[in-house]
Design a protein around this motif. Structure first.
Motif, PDB file in Angstrom:
ATOM      1  N   LEU A 180      47.777  43.637 -61.897  1.00  0.00           N
ATOM      2  CA  LEU A 180      47.719  44.866 -61.102  1.00  0.00           C
ATOM      3  C   LEU A 180      46.280  45.258 -60.785  1.00  0.00           C
ATOM      4  O   LEU A 180      45.982  45.704 -59.672  1.00  0.00           O
ATOM      5  CB  LEU A 180      48.457  45.988 -61.819  1.00  0.00           C
ATOM      6  CG  LEU A 180      49.978  45.763 -61.951  1.00  0.00           C
ATOM      7  CD1 LEU A 180      50.609  46.818 -62.836  1.00  0.00           C
ATOM      8  CD2 LEU A 180      50.646  45.701 -60.606  1.00  0.00           C
ATOM      9  N   LEU A 221      56.434  48.280 -65.147  1.00  0.00           N
ATOM     10  CA  LEU A 221      56.051  48.436 -63.741  1.00  0.00           C
ATOM     11  C   LEU A 221      56.311  49.841 -63.211  1.00  0.00           C
ATOM     12  O   LEU A 221      55.507  50.365 -62.433  1.00  0.00           O
ATOM     13  CB  LEU A 221      56.784  47.408 -62.874  1.00  0.00           C
ATOM     14  CG  LEU A 221      56.329  45.968 -63.040  1.00  0.00           C
ATOM     15  CD1 LEU A 221      57.236  45.034 -62.264  1.00  0.00           C
ATOM     16  CD2 LEU A 221      54.883  45.798 -62.616  1.00  0.00           C
ATOM     17  N   VAL A 276      52.536  50.840 -58.257  1.00  0.00           N
ATOM     18  CA  VAL A 276      53.740  50.092 -57.910  1.00  0.00           C
ATOM     19  C   VAL A 276      54.619  50.968 -57.028  1.00  0.00           C
ATOM     20  O   VAL A 276      55.158  51.972 -57.473  1.00  0.00           O
ATOM     21  CB  VAL A 276      54.508  49.642 -59.180  1.00  0.00           C
ATOM     22  CG1 VAL A 276      55.794  48.934 -58.797  1.00  0.00           C
ATOM     23  CG2 VAL A 276      53.639  48.732 -60.027  1.00  0.00           C
ATOM     24  N   PHE A 300      59.846  47.429 -56.360  1.00  0.00           N
ATOM     25  CA  PHE A 300      60.064  46.035 -56.739  1.00  0.00           C
ATOM     26  C   PHE A 300      61.532  45.718 -56.589  1.00  0.00           C
ATOM     27  O   PHE A 300      62.386  46.614 -56.543  1.00  0.00           O
ATOM     28  CB  PHE A 300      59.555  45.718 -58.150  1.00  0.00           C
ATOM     29  CG  PHE A 300      60.217  46.461 -59.271  1.00  0.00           C
ATOM     30  CD1 PHE A 300      61.461  46.088 -59.765  1.00  0.00           C
ATOM     31  CD2 PHE A 300      59.570  47.526 -59.877  1.00  0.00           C
ATOM     32  CE1 PHE A 300      62.053  46.763 -60.808  1.00  0.00           C
ATOM     33  CE2 PHE A 300      60.155  48.211 -60.924  1.00  0.00           C
ATOM     34  CZ  PHE A 300      61.400  47.827 -61.394  1.00  0.00           C
ATOM     35  N   LEU A 350      56.857  42.526 -56.107  1.00  0.00           N
ATOM     36  CA  LEU A 350      56.287  43.873 -56.214  1.00  0.00           C
ATOM     37  C   LEU A 350      55.626  44.257 -54.912  1.00  0.00           C
ATOM     38  O   LEU A 350      54.969  43.431 -54.280  1.00  0.00           O
ATOM     39  CB  LEU A 350      55.198  43.922 -57.295  1.00  0.00           C
ATOM     40  CG  LEU A 350      55.427  43.309 -58.641  1.00  0.00           C
ATOM     41  CD1 LEU A 350      54.158  43.389 -59.454  1.00  0.00           C
ATOM     42  CD2 LEU A 350      56.535  44.035 -59.350  1.00  0.00           C
ATOM     43  N   LEU A 402      52.782  46.951 -53.722  1.00  0.00           N
ATOM     44  CA  LEU A 402      51.759  47.774 -54.367  1.00  0.00           C
ATOM     45  C   LEU A 402      51.022  48.640 -53.362  1.00  0.00           C
ATOM     46  O   LEU A 402      50.916  48.295 -52.188  1.00  0.00           O
ATOM     47  CB  LEU A 402      50.755  46.865 -55.081  1.00  0.00           C
ATOM     48  CG  LEU A 402      51.348  45.882 -56.079  1.00  0.00           C
ATOM     49  CD1 LEU A 402      50.329  44.842 -56.482  1.00  0.00           C
ATOM     50  CD2 LEU A 402      51.861  46.614 -57.295  1.00  0.00           C
TER      51      LEU A 402
END
Length: 187
Positions: free
Chosen positions: A120, A150, A156, A159, A174, A176
Motif C-alpha cells: 500500500l 484492507l 483502499v 476490493f 484492490l 486505491l
C-alpha cells in the motif's frame, strides 16, 4: 567376543608372502582416511524475516482484533462508504488492470501484514490505483485476515475477488486512492 583366527594365512606360500611384502614395501600409511560430510544447501526458497524493520506508520492501520468484514459466500466485495457503489462490479469485470501484484503464499500472518503495508505504501509512492493481492486458498487464514486489514486502510476504495485471470478465489483486486499527501493519510 573372541576374534576368529584367519585360516588363510596357513594357505599362503612363503613365495606369495614375500611377493606381497615387496609390492607394498613403498606404501605409506594415510594420515586421514575419512571424508568430512558436506552440508547440503536447501533448495527451499528463503523466507523473509518477520523482524525486518518496517515503517510503523504503514502498520498503524492494521489491527488483528478488528473483524469488520464477514464473507457471505465465495466472492469478497467491499466498497468504502461514501464511494461509488459500482466500483466492486467494475473490479469484478476486470475494467481495472492491476499495476502491481503481491503474492502472500507461504507467509505468516505477521509477514503478510508487513508485505501488505509495504504494498500500500509502494502504490501510494508510485501513484498506482489498482493492485492484486494473491493470498491463496489453503487453510483460509490469510483469506480471512487480508480483507479485514484492507477495510481498515483509508487508501483502499474498494476490493473484489479477482477474475479468473488474476487468481479467482485466491486473490483480491484492490482499487486505491492516489494523489493523497502524507499529512492527509495519517489524519
Amino acid at each position: 567376543m573372541q576374534r576368529k583366527k584367519l585360516s588363510h594365512q596357513a594357505n599362503l606360500s612363503a613365495a606369495d608372502s614375500d611377493l606381497f611384502r615387496q609390492s607394498v614395501s613403498g606404501a605409506r600409511p594415510l594420515l586421514q582416511d575419512k571424508i568430512a560430510p558436506v552440508s547440503v544447501t536447501s533448495k527451499k526458497k528463503a523466507r523473509p524475516s518477520a523482524d525486518l524493520p518496517a515503517n510503523k506508520q504503514d502498520l498503524f492501520f492494521f489491527s488483528d482484533g478488528y473483524e469488520g468484514f464477514i464473507s457471505d459466500g465465495s466472492l469478497l466485495s467491499y466498497v468504502q462508504p461514501g464511494d461509488d457503489p459500482r466500483l466492486a462490479g467494475r473490479l469484478k469485470r476486470a475494467e481495472y488492470q492491476p499495476q502491481v501484484v503481491l503474492d502472500l503464499h507461504g507467509l505468516t500472518q505477521l509477514e503478510a501484514k508487513y508485505e501488505l503495508a509495504g504494498l500500500l505504501a509502494y502504490c501510494q509512492q508510485q501513484q498506482f490505483n489498482c493492485a492484486c493481492v494473491v493470498h491463496g486458498k489453503g487453510l483460509g487464514i490469510l483469506a480471512r485476515k487480508v480483507p479485514n486489514w484492507l477495510i481498515q486502510h483509508p487508501n483502499v476504495r474498494a476490493f473484489h475477488t479477482a477474475p479468473k485471470s488474476w487468481g479467482k478465489h485466491g486473490a483480491l483486486l484492490l482499487l486505491l486512492k492516489i494523489n493523497q499527501s502524507e499529512a492527509e493519510l495519517h489524519r
